[in-house]
Design an enzyme around this catalytic site. Structure first.
Site, PDB file in Angstrom:
ATOM      1  N   ALA A  62      23.002 -18.293 -34.460  1.00  0.00           N
ATOM      2  CA  ALA A  62      24.410 -18.548 -34.152  1.00  0.00           C
ATOM      3  C   ALA A  62      24.861 -19.801 -34.888  1.00  0.00           C
ATOM      4  CB  ALA A  62      24.571 -18.730 -32.647  1.00  0.00           C
ATOM      5  N   GLY A 107      19.826 -16.198 -33.146  1.00  0.00           N
ATOM      6  CA  GLY A 107      20.515 -14.919 -33.328  1.00  0.00           C
ATOM      7  C   GLY A 107      20.012 -14.124 -34.524  1.00  0.00           C
ATOM      8  N   GLU A 110      17.121 -12.374 -33.234  1.00  0.00           N
ATOM      9  CA  GLU A 110      17.615 -11.372 -32.268  1.00  0.00           C
ATOM     10  C   GLU A 110      18.210 -10.163 -32.979  1.00  0.00           C
ATOM     11  OE1 GLU A 110      19.730 -14.559 -30.272  1.00  0.00           O
ATOM     12  OE2 GLU A 110      18.814 -13.915 -28.381  1.00  0.00           O
ATOM     13  N   GLU A 130      16.316 -21.974 -29.235  1.00  0.00           N
ATOM     14  CA  GLU A 130      17.504 -22.368 -28.471  1.00  0.00           C
ATOM     15  C   GLU A 130      17.243 -23.521 -27.500  1.00  0.00           C
ATOM     16  OE1 GLU A 130      16.800 -19.331 -29.397  1.00  0.00           O
ATOM     17  OE2 GLU A 130      18.610 -18.174 -29.753  1.00  0.00           O
TER      18      GLU A 130
END
Ligand code: CO8
Length: 255
Positions: A62, A107, A110, A130
């Site tokens: 992200a 992300g 992910e 994270e």
């Protein structure tokens, strides 16, 4: 455009194209990826390859600078956006293959985990870092990582935020293979191993296997019985079995 979607014969190729920020996922890029997945659903292709531009990263996760500014979206809406975009991969009629070179963090990992298959270059580095930012994974990592590598390993990787290099990723089942040489070519080759089979049959197989992680053995066997019966009733099954007897290659028509 930070997301490019092209067609290469029977393959769709989606490139995250923001190399100056290691292909970090802004909310707009997430929306663009979602739109690209919707387009893939209507393209005349047999597989989707996902790659990152530049030689440093598949995707560094992200966009932290955007997240930090706390844009209009609250954390929940942001997580739901990422989750819903990546979940579209499960509903595509074709399999997706993440081609991971360099960093795949947060992300980025992910997104790769939401794909049907993952190939890694020897320099690939995965991680869900994270916790180092005071966050936890929000785009599916807490659910998909344990399904791939088991709960104990997933907890350790997520709680420490440590890096997982290509060789370990292959050993623990986070990637299907580490490939030397041209990753895109390796992607074409792995896709070539299944693209001539019947799309609905491949989808039944995927649906049955993915339920194994979240249901009882009894319920899973029932799902398998239902889906294998559906496959058996297709014309493609008739063709596949006839081709065996006639000692020729089956020509499936996706029906
Ligand atoms: N977001 C924004 N910009 C980034 C990101 C990122 N995730 N990663 C790298 N960049 C930028 C850098 O800021 C830098 O830009 P600039 O040149 O303008 O300073 C440029 O990309 C190059 O990066 P580096 O100079 O840092 O390159 P290095 O080779 O030194 O380091 C690393 C590479 C190790 C990958 C490093 O960039 C890094 O650690 N990046 C962050 C990785 C990370 O923590 N990712 C997880 C993010 S959180 C997440 O994905 C999910 C959060 C859940 C949210 C749910 C709620 C909405």
């Amino acid at each position: 455009m930070a997301v490019d979607l092209t067609q290469d014969g029977e393959l769709a190729v989606l490139t995250l194209n923001r190399p100056e920020a290691l292909n970090a996922l802004s909310f707009q890029i997430l929306r663009d990826i979602g739109e690209a997945f919707d387009k893939v659903a209507h393209m005349d292709v047999r597989a989707l390859l996902i790659t990152g531009a530049g030689d440093k990263a598949f995707c560094a996760g992200a966009d932290i600078k955007e997240l930090r500014n706390r844009p209009l979206m609250d954390q929940k809406t942001g997580a739901e956006l990422g989750q819903s975009v990546f979940a579209k991969l499960d509903r595509l009629p074709v399999a997706s293959v993440a081609l991971v070179g360099g960093y795949a963090f947060g992300g980025g990992s992910e997104l790769a985990m939401a794909c049907t298959f993952r190939l890694a270059a020897p320099n690939a580095v995965f991680g869900l870092p994270e916790v180092k930012l005071g966050l936890i994974p929000g785009y599916g990592g807490t659910q998909r990582l344990p399904r791939l590598v088991g709960q104990g390993r997933a907890l350790e990787i997520i709680k420490t935020g440590r890096n997982v290099r290509a060789e370990e990723a292959e050993r623990i089942g986070l990637v299907n293979a580490v490939v030397e040489g041209d990753l895109m070519q390796a992607g074409r080759e792995i896709a070539g191993k299944f693209t001539r089979y019947s799309l609905p049959v491949l989808d039944f197989a995927r649906r049955a296997v993915t339920r194994a992680g979240d249901t009882t053995l009894e319920a899973g066997l029932e799902i398998e019985a239902d889906l294998s019966t559906l496959a058996y009733r297709l014309t493609d099954a008739e063709e596949g079995m006839a081709a065996f007897e006639e000692k020729r290659k089956a020509e499936f028509k996706d029906g």
